[in-house]
Motif scaffolding. Sequence first.
Motif, mmCIF file in Angstrom:
data_model
loop_
_atom_site.group_PDB
_atom_site.id
_atom_site.type_symbol
_atom_site.label_atom_id
_atom_site.label_comp_id
_atom_site.label_asym_id
_atom_site.label_seq_id
_atom_site.Cartn_x
_atom_site.Cartn_y
_atom_site.Cartn_z
ATOM 1 N N LEU A 92 44.383 38.022 39.230
ATOM 2 C CA LEU A 92 43.606 39.145 38.704
ATOM 3 C C LEU A 92 42.835 38.746 37.454
ATOM 4 N N ARG A 93 43.435 37.896 36.643
ATOM 5 C CA ARG A 93 42.709 37.393 35.469
ATOM 6 C C ARG A 93 41.502 36.561 35.891
ATOM 7 N N LEU A 94 41.680 35.718 36.894
ATOM 8 C CA LEU A 94 40.546 34.941 37.397
ATOM 9 C C LEU A 94 39.451 35.879 37.895
ATOM 10 N N ARG A 95 39.860 36.918 38.578
ATOM 11 C CA ARG A 95 38.891 37.875 39.106
ATOM 12 C C ARG A 95 38.137 38.572 37.982
ATOM 13 N N ARG A 96 38.893 39.015 36.952
ATOM 14 C CA ARG A 96 38.243 39.690 35.823
ATOM 15 C C ARG A 96 37.327 38.742 35.052
ATOM 16 N N ALA A 97 37.645 37.449 35.100
ATOM 17 C CA ALA A 97 36.800 36.452 34.425
ATOM 18 C C ALA A 97 35.527 36.143 35.204
ATOM 19 N N GLY A 98 35.396 36.733 36.388
ATOM 20 C CA GLY A 98 34.180 36.559 37.168
ATOM 21 C C GLY A 98 34.179 35.362 38.091
#
Length: 470
Positions: free
Chosen positions: A290-296
């Motif tokens: 999810l962090r990777l996703r939020r980082a774009g």
Amino acid sequence: MTPTPAQQLGALAARVHADGLSADLRTDLAGRVLDLLGNCLAALGEKPAEVVRAVVADWGGNPAGTALGIADKLPAPSAALVNGTLAHSLDFDDTHLPSVLHPSSAVIPAALAVAERTGASGPSFLDAATVGIEVTCRLGMAGYDEENANSVFFDRGQHATAICGAVGAAVAAGMLLGLDAEQITSAIGIACSMGSGVIEANRTGGTVKRIHCGWAAHAGVVAAQMAQHGLTGPPTVLEGRFGFLQAFCGDRFDIEQVTRGLGERWETPGIFFKPYPCNHFTHAGVDAALRLRRAGIDPARITELTLGVPEPVLRTIGEPIEEKRRPRSGYHGAFSGPYTVAAALLGGGGLGVFHEDFTDAAVRDPARLAIADKVNVVADPECTRIFPRQFPAVLTAHLDDGTTRTERISQNRGGPANPLSERELTLKFTSNATRAVPAETADRLAEAIWRLPSGGAVNDILPSVPVSGT
């Protein structure tokens, strides 16, 4: 003569039944009841629960307890079996670390069934469930190997939740039946002959694990009832040569974990709520994704993913890797490190991933399988060092331009160091409950549950609970 550990647990239970617990402990337990009933409502349509409902309907018996999905009341042990099965069916139940137990799902259904039968007050119900959970956690910790940082129960293929939970459920049920300290000690001795459960299904499939908490709740109620009617158990049942811990753990147990700080230090407030409906070992990987996703990070640019986990976790969420990259069903996807990472990168319901990410159709989605195929699950030394007081993970994404991005999660979301807010816990409950009931029904149930610590009765919450399956 010094009381045995079982006698000390019996004395604690009798004392708490008479004197009560603090408001903080009761409020914490009310939140766990809210969480558990939300999980139960979300699981009403699950096949194992349907099977159990059919079995107990065939049994029949004295109408005493409400079982979700059945209009007619059932004997208290049968109601506990149904509701305990529902509570654990979606692997969304709370977790005690480092014992790796799901204590609420074994104990609360037993306490709920007996509290309904006896017309118990909310505070008495919450007190009994809290003590039962405490007993469950302490037994689990007695079988925790500090040197190897692993549960001896799990290392031997045993489901500690079901085994220890049967004993905790018996204590909670015994308190609500008004048993004295000696009778509760006997209930412990009886329940120690009833707990069971093996975890091979985590590796290669099968839905039997979903009934484990239900069976523990059922066994606990039966043990307490038998003690009420005069059956006795050995006072040395926990530590004895042929006792509970020797039988399940060999000589690898620490009996002092059962009694040290008993009645002064409580495990319940430190138990982890689960934000995602999948095996707890997968959660930090989900958070990292999810962090990777939020980082774009664009999933299409990912050429490889390396999921680092504690070494003991590999056998549950990373092996056999072919099985984990291609889950056989939505349920098996919940025990897959590769699939849960893919779901977090591409899904996103609830608090990050939700039930719709663990359907049979979802685990066959070509886009998710393409991501899962890129995931290698490896042992990470730092994660192994932290485990099992946390279930950490580190996720590294290798991108098509040769760069990498790494996210390390050391403290699980939902635990004391990274707690769910009241808003998040409420969102989890309502998201679960409204899969089965209208929003206004879910709201009424939540309000009734939160009134339990201040004097509401268990029977107050039952009219809000649906009795027809979905």
